[in-house]
Design an enzyme around this catalytic site. Sequence first.
Site, mmCIF file in Angstrom:
data_model
loop_
_atom_site.group_PDB
_atom_site.id
_atom_site.type_symbol
_atom_site.label_atom_id
_atom_site.label_comp_id
_atom_site.label_asym_id
_atom_site.label_seq_id
_atom_site.Cartn_x
_atom_site.Cartn_y
_atom_site.Cartn_z
ATOM 1 N N SER A 66 0.797 -1.234 0.000
ATOM 2 C CA SER A 66 0.000 0.000 0.000
ATOM 3 C C SER A 66 0.826 1.279 0.000
ATOM 4 O O SER A 66 0.280 2.368 -0.216
ATOM 5 C CB SER A 66 -0.949 0.018 1.205
ATOM 6 N N LYS A 69 0.587 3.645 -2.882
ATOM 7 C CA LYS A 69 -0.521 4.599 -3.001
ATOM 8 C C LYS A 69 -0.042 6.046 -2.915
ATOM 9 O O LYS A 69 -0.604 6.916 -3.576
ATOM 10 C CB LYS A 69 -1.567 4.321 -1.913
ATOM 11 N N TYR A 242 -4.378 3.148 7.644
ATOM 12 C CA TYR A 242 -5.653 2.442 7.697
ATOM 13 C C TYR A 242 -6.463 2.906 8.916
ATOM 14 O O TYR A 242 -6.455 4.081 9.258
ATOM 15 C CB TYR A 242 -5.439 0.913 7.723
ATOM 16 N N VAL A 260 1.188 -3.850 3.902
ATOM 17 C CA VAL A 260 1.146 -5.162 4.550
ATOM 18 C C VAL A 260 2.395 -5.991 4.265
ATOM 19 O O VAL A 260 2.566 -7.071 4.837
ATOM 20 C CB VAL A 260 -0.122 -5.956 4.165
#
Length: 310
Positions: A66, A69, A242, A260
Amino acid sequence: MTKEEFQALLDHSVNEARSVLPRGELADYIPELRKADPDHLGIVLTDLEGHIYASGDSDQPFTIQSIVKIFALLYALEYLGPDIVFEKVGMEPSGASFMEMTTLSDFSNKPSNPLINAGAIVVASMISQDIEFQKFLKYISGLCASDGLKVNEAVFDSEVNHSERNHALAWELKRLRLLTNNLEDSLWFYTRGCAVEMTARELSRFAVILANGGCDPLTGEQKISAEIVKIGLTLLFTCGLYNGTGEFAVRIGLPAKSGVGGGILAVSHQRFGIGAYGPSLDIYGNSIGAIKLLSELSAKLDWHTFAQKE
């Protein structure tokens, strides 16, 4: 504090943080990520003067997952413009898991922010029509001062074969007419970006550019406009970890992005950039060892963005 004293503190903090690693778990929904060594933990800090401090497993490669991103978001903001980006993704924390379907619900006609999976797929759909993936990979490599980052093909294949959740998100995004490119190309671009491999050292090199308003302090080159960096760091502070973002902001107080694969990028404005790695994850999917390490260092060294500076 001298350089030697700081290095000693870093080494001690890494060793202390290793104690929490057994409490975490490796990512289990991507089979290839289960092969990581849960005992790995490392950190690299690069400051604006070009000093680099490393400790632990700082040169162990990992896939950024992630963390891609923020690279994609910065590219989209810089080359497509904030108006186009935020027409299709929001700017608000979701309060939900990074791949939760409820981030697309009856009360919202677009993903909450670009740092959850739904929002990142929308951004990937945008930029995949503007740039070929190999050129995007070169863009990431340039921001990390790398000779050439590569995709971990085994991890990529594993993700492609276990991407049902992201496919479900993508179909809903298509229904909402938020995908610029076709569904399969959008997902391919996003998933391939997640499988880009780097080290904490390379991640720290990118982080210090963000810390310096988009200018590489080691070369003097303006890599990203300061205004775009400001937007990116704001979203990292409010949405970067998150549904563990709020606690991270309170306890550590730095803009950050996790993946992750175990990586964490953290930024201290006009001070330094951090890349950390530890694949043992907490319940939110964030590196349990890296968060423990950053928490201890922030408390001891007053790293919090809103700490009273003496």
